[in-house]
Write a protein that holds these residues in place. Structure first.
Motif, PDB file in Angstrom:
ATOM      1  N   PRO A   4       0.803  -1.217   0.000  1.00  0.00           N
ATOM      2  CA  PRO A   4       0.000   0.000   0.000  1.00  0.00           C
ATOM      3  C   PRO A   4       0.840   1.274   0.000  1.00  0.00           C
ATOM      4  O   PRO A   4       0.503   2.250  -0.644  1.00  0.00           O
ATOM      5  N   GLY A   5       1.960   1.244   0.685  1.00  0.00           N
ATOM      6  CA  GLY A   5       2.813   2.418   0.762  1.00  0.00           C
ATOM      7  C   GLY A   5       3.532   2.740  -0.532  1.00  0.00           C
ATOM      8  O   GLY A   5       4.093   3.824  -0.675  1.00  0.00           O
ATOM      9  N   ASP A   6       3.524   1.829  -1.497  1.00  0.00           N
ATOM     10  CA  ASP A   6       4.205   2.073  -2.762  1.00  0.00           C
ATOM     11  C   ASP A   6       3.421   3.015  -3.677  1.00  0.00           C
ATOM     12  O   ASP A   6       3.991   3.649  -4.545  1.00  0.00           O
ATOM     13  N   VAL A   7       2.115   3.089  -3.491  1.00  0.00           N
ATOM     14  CA  VAL A   7       1.296   3.983  -4.310  1.00  0.00           C
ATOM     15  C   VAL A   7       1.604   5.409  -3.864  1.00  0.00           C
ATOM     16  O   VAL A   7       1.589   5.705  -2.669  1.00  0.00           O
ATOM     17  N   PRO A   8       1.894   6.306  -4.805  1.00  0.00           N
ATOM     18  CA  PRO A   8       2.222   7.682  -4.423  1.00  0.00           C
ATOM     19  C   PRO A   8       1.128   8.311  -3.548  1.00  0.00           C
ATOM     20  O   PRO A   8      -0.067   8.205  -3.849  1.00  0.00           O
TER      21      PRO A   8
END
Length: 127
Positions: A4-8
């Protein structure tokens, strides 16, 4: 695989603002990225697709709209699963009004009729 943290964050903030206005929609981590659901049905799913860090979103659309989106020559493609699933690659030129319209339509397709009837137009967007 993306987390989830990879999405800007700037994309998540805008998508959250749109989806928060759709009745009973909730956000949750997906196997990759983040998805928004109504009951157990996915309205939208955003994730990092490949090594080039393309951020994409999948959503539902009616058949005639899928054809128009894909033929627009823009950043849309037909997903290789589901008969009404479209993918969109986020670019710097993303039209957030269009994204709100697409997510509203996806919600109407996936939500129970009673809830879908509560949504007249796309959510209001804050700048």
């Amino acid at each position: 695989m993306s987390a989830p943290g990879d999405v800007p964050e700037e994309i998540l903030v805008r998508l959250r603002a749109i989806c928060r206005q759709l009745p009973e929609t909730y956000e949750e981590p997906a196997w990759i990225g983040v998805r928004w659901r109504i009951r157990q049905r996915t309205v939208a799913h955003v994730y990092i697709r490949d090594a080039e860090d393309h951020c994409v979103m999948t959503f539902r659309a009616p058949g005639e709209e899928i054809v128009a989106l894909v033929q627009s020559g823009l950043t849309f493609y037909r997903a290789d699963w589901g008969d009404n699933v479209v993918g969109m690659i986020f670019t710097a030129e993303v039209d957030w009004v269009e994204v709100a319209e697409l997510l509203t339509e996806s919600y109407r397709i996936m939500a129970p009729k009673r809830l879908a009837a509560l949504v007249d137009g796309p959510p209001l967007l804050a700048d």
